[in-house]
Design an enzyme around this catalytic site. Sequence first.
Site, mmCIF file in Angstrom:
data_model
loop_
_atom_site.group_PDB
_atom_site.id
_atom_site.type_symbol
_atom_site.label_atom_id
_atom_site.label_comp_id
_atom_site.label_asym_id
_atom_site.label_seq_id
_atom_site.Cartn_x
_atom_site.Cartn_y
_atom_site.Cartn_z
ATOM 1 N N GLU A 12 -1.718 -0.268 -7.660
ATOM 2 C CA GLU A 12 -1.331 -1.633 -7.283
ATOM 3 C C GLU A 12 -1.224 -1.827 -5.775
ATOM 4 O O GLU A 12 -0.886 -2.910 -5.308
ATOM 5 C CB GLU A 12 -0.009 -2.018 -7.971
ATOM 6 C CG GLU A 12 1.192 -1.206 -7.529
ATOM 7 C CD GLU A 12 1.426 0.072 -8.334
ATOM 8 O OE1 GLU A 12 2.595 0.455 -8.463
ATOM 9 O OE2 GLU A 12 0.473 0.703 -8.810
ATOM 10 N N LEU A 14 0.177 -1.176 -1.824
ATOM 11 C CA LEU A 14 1.520 -1.126 -1.228
ATOM 12 C C LEU A 14 2.241 -2.445 -1.484
ATOM 13 O O LEU A 14 2.427 -3.253 -0.589
ATOM 14 C CB LEU A 14 1.436 -0.837 0.268
ATOM 15 C CG LEU A 14 1.247 0.621 0.634
ATOM 16 C CD1 LEU A 14 0.987 0.778 2.119
ATOM 17 C CD2 LEU A 14 2.446 1.442 0.231
ATOM 18 N N HIS A 15 2.589 -2.661 -2.722
ATOM 19 C CA HIS A 15 3.283 -3.875 -3.131
ATOM 20 C C HIS A 15 4.573 -3.495 -3.829
ATOM 21 O O HIS A 15 4.623 -2.502 -4.553
ATOM 22 C CB HIS A 15 2.405 -4.709 -4.073
ATOM 23 C CG HIS A 15 1.115 -5.107 -3.436
ATOM 24 N ND1 HIS A 15 1.043 -6.096 -2.480
ATOM 25 C CD2 HIS A 15 -0.140 -4.634 -3.580
ATOM 26 C CE1 HIS A 15 -0.210 -6.218 -2.074
ATOM 27 N NE2 HIS A 15 -0.952 -5.338 -2.727
ATOM 28 N N ALA A 16 5.618 -4.274 -3.634
ATOM 29 C CA ALA A 16 6.920 -4.145 -4.293
ATOM 30 C C ALA A 16 7.429 -2.703 -4.393
ATOM 31 O O ALA A 16 7.863 -2.138 -3.407
ATOM 32 C CB ALA A 16 6.897 -4.833 -5.636
#
Length: 95
Positions: A12, A14-16
């Site tokens: 995914e 570098l998210h959340a």
Amino acid sequence: MAERRVNVGWAEGLHARPASIFVRAATAAGVPVTIAKADGSPVNAASMLAVLSLGATGGEEIVLATDSGAPEAEVALDRLAKLVAEGLEELPETV
């Protein structure tokens, strides 16, 4: 200046959650570290907003860097590079 070029191992990007894991590790590194997309401007790796603003996706190349001349700077970059490249859930104790 020391740097490491790695591909983001989290599917995914570098998210959340992955960004949170990375920022905690960068903060704990003990040296100032920047992160950038391969052709982009570097941002503070210890800032959640800055890391999220990169929009780095899974498989994309990023550059981790530090201007610190401290002996632990190379080790810190190696550990952060391993974390990102392998998409780990936490910072490895050893490289």
